[in-house]
Motif scaffolding. Sequence first.
Motif, short mmCIF file in Angstrom:
data_model
loop_
_atom_site.label_atom_id
_atom_site.label_comp_id
_atom_site.label_asym_id
_atom_site.label_seq_id
_atom_site.Cartn_x
_atom_site.Cartn_y
_atom_site.Cartn_z
N GLN A 84 -10.67 -2.48 -1.05
CA GLN A 84 -9.43 -2.33 -1.83
C GLN A 84 -8.21 -2.29 -0.90
O GLN A 84 -7.18 -2.90 -1.20
CB GLN A 84 -9.50 -1.06 -2.68
CG GLN A 84 -10.48 -1.16 -3.83
CD GLN A 84 -10.68 0.17 -4.54
OE1 GLN A 84 -10.76 1.24 -3.90
NE2 GLN A 84 -10.75 0.13 -5.87
N GLU B 198 -7.50 -5.81 0.29
CA GLU B 198 -6.83 -6.61 -0.74
C GLU B 198 -5.34 -6.30 -0.75
O GLU B 198 -4.50 -7.21 -0.84
CB GLU B 198 -7.45 -6.31 -2.11
CG GLU B 198 -6.85 -7.15 -3.23
CD GLU B 198 -7.48 -6.85 -4.58
OE1 GLU B 198 -7.00 -7.40 -5.59
OE2 GLU B 198 -8.44 -6.05 -4.63
N ARG B 199 -5.00 -5.03 -0.64
CA ARG B 199 -3.60 -4.64 -0.59
C ARG B 199 -2.93 -5.16 0.68
O ARG B 199 -1.77 -5.57 0.68
CB ARG B 199 -3.48 -3.12 -0.68
CG ARG B 199 -3.88 -2.56 -2.04
CD ARG B 199 -3.85 -1.05 -2.06
NE ARG B 199 -2.48 -0.55 -1.86
CZ ARG B 199 -2.18 0.76 -1.80
NH1 ARG B 199 -3.15 1.67 -1.93
NH2 ARG B 199 -0.94 1.14 -1.61
N TYR B 200 -3.66 -5.12 1.78
CA TYR B 200 -3.15 -5.63 3.06
C TYR B 200 -2.73 -7.09 2.93
O TYR B 200 -1.64 -7.49 3.34
CB TYR B 200 -4.23 -5.47 4.14
CG TYR B 200 -3.87 -6.04 5.50
CD1 TYR B 200 -3.38 -5.22 6.51
CD2 TYR B 200 -4.02 -7.40 5.78
CE1 TYR B 200 -3.06 -5.73 7.76
CE2 TYR B 200 -3.69 -7.92 7.02
CZ TYR B 200 -3.21 -7.08 8.01
OH TYR B 200 -2.89 -7.61 9.24
N GLN B 201 -3.63 -7.90 2.36
CA GLN B 201 -3.38 -9.34 2.27
C GLN B 201 -2.19 -9.67 1.37
O GLN B 201 -1.54 -10.70 1.54
CB GLN B 201 -4.64 -10.04 1.78
CG GLN B 201 -5.76 -10.04 2.82
CD GLN B 201 -7.09 -10.49 2.29
OE1 GLN B 201 -7.32 -10.48 1.07
NE2 GLN B 201 -7.99 -10.87 3.17
N LYS B 202 -1.87 -8.77 0.46
CA LYS B 202 -0.72 -8.99 -0.43
C LYS B 202 0.59 -8.49 0.15
O LYS B 202 1.66 -8.85 -0.35
CB LYS B 202 -0.98 -8.28 -1.78
CG LYS B 202 -2.09 -8.92 -2.60
CD LYS B 202 -2.31 -8.13 -3.88
CE LYS B 202 -3.40 -8.75 -4.75
NZ LYS B 202 -3.64 -7.95 -5.98
N SER B 203 0.54 -7.67 1.19
CA SER B 203 1.76 -7.00 1.64
C SER B 203 2.12 -7.23 3.10
O SER B 203 3.27 -6.99 3.49
CB SER B 203 1.64 -5.48 1.40
OG SER B 203 0.51 -4.96 2.08
N GLY C 201 0.36 -12.63 7.64
CA GLY C 201 -1.01 -12.93 8.06
C GLY C 201 -1.15 -13.30 9.52
O GLY C 201 -2.05 -14.07 9.88
N THR D 95 -7.48 -11.65 8.79
CA THR D 95 -8.01 -10.54 7.98
C THR D 95 -8.58 -9.47 8.89
O THR D 95 -9.44 -9.75 9.73
CB THR D 95 -9.12 -11.04 7.04
OG1 THR D 95 -8.58 -12.06 6.19
CG2 THR D 95 -9.66 -9.90 6.19
#
Length: 436
Positions: A30, A33-38, A41, A45
């Motif tokens: 979870q 997922e938040r990392y990738q949205k905020s 890059g 990952t």
Amino acid sequence: MNATVTNAIAQQALVGPDVSDLVHEFSGPQWLERYQKSLMGVFGTPQRVLVRGAGALVWDADGKEYLDLLGGIAVNALGHAHPFVTSVISSQLATLGHVSNFFTSPTQVALAEKLLELVQAPGGSTVFFANSGAEANEAAFKLARAHGNSQGKPRILALEGAFHGRTMGALALTAKEAYRKPFEPLPAGVEHLPFGDLTALESALADRDVAALFLEPIQGEIGVRPLPPGYLRAARELTRKAGALLIVDEVQTGIGRTGNWLAYPEIFGAGFKPADLPDAITLAKGLGSGFPIGALVGIGAEVSGLLGAGAHGSTFGGNPVATAAALATLHTIESTGLLGAVRSLGAALREALAGTAGVAEVRGSGLLIGFDLDAPVAAALVQAGLAAGFIVNSPAPATIRLAPPLILSRAQAEHFLAALPELIASANHTAKGAAS
């Protein structure tokens, strides 16, 4: 502002969740997922979401424990949450956290004096503080340019395989094409010489139009590659003869990483004396034991005078908290005899690794170690290591890099060594499966 208003603001600041509560709020997936949205890059990952550390151990958001054999890439010199460093940072922050560089602080002055002492720098030597290794190398780049411009020397030399940082000046010194190409044109005038080739170095310096030569005593990014015997000694002699500065990047190798305060004297070889020091040294990573700080040490009054008032600066560089963290780090390394322990454990680790099936070559000094595998399965070994509770790094397809906290215990090192044969077997099996 009266006391009632001040208290109201303080209470309002406490309304949000306690930071420690965030640790248990979401699972690792979870958080990712938040990392990738905020977050941008630029790092890809993340392999795990880490939430806590103690000594050479860390734990992820799902409660799994790992032996940290990378130490934030040679940063966490004293491991995680070291009690003395933590107390010093907390005490300094509660006393005086930041001032502009229109002012100074006792910790800033004391740290500069201590670094000059440890480096064995002569009188007239000085220190500039930054926030990272890249920034320290940016300052060194300016130092080289100032020298070159004053002497009519437009060229700067670095080596193939070099990594000096990702800011534009440091990137110009860095050799890796994949890092450089997207951001060209880079600052001009930098040439990369073949690694360890004295003939090429002598030829490059023959015209006496070189401002500076940048070197790492041990190249970390390419897989822990020490300069060959005699190269540093020759580089010191040749640069001095050509009127070029010798600037040594000890961002990864300095502050006890090799079992010495600097790697330079060891790689220089027998007979080293303070008169053989380079003209400038850059430091960072382990200097603050996790707290951001970098430093440029100018050796001698002539070099130190190249950057005068207004020639360079840093808003946060050398602030009271960062310099207090560094002083605590240096004091702990010195007072606990950690340098000798690093030399001893590093030698034992390298010997054991050399005798491990599947390991082709071992390099390094102290607790900066690179070992090559028989096959290009390093990435798979990193993943196998994570699954088994070990954090290691693969800087090249067949190479593993270790840069653990300097406080790593012998028992912890032996735990990894005992697991390594199975990790290698697992990596080989994964690679064969992917190829079929």
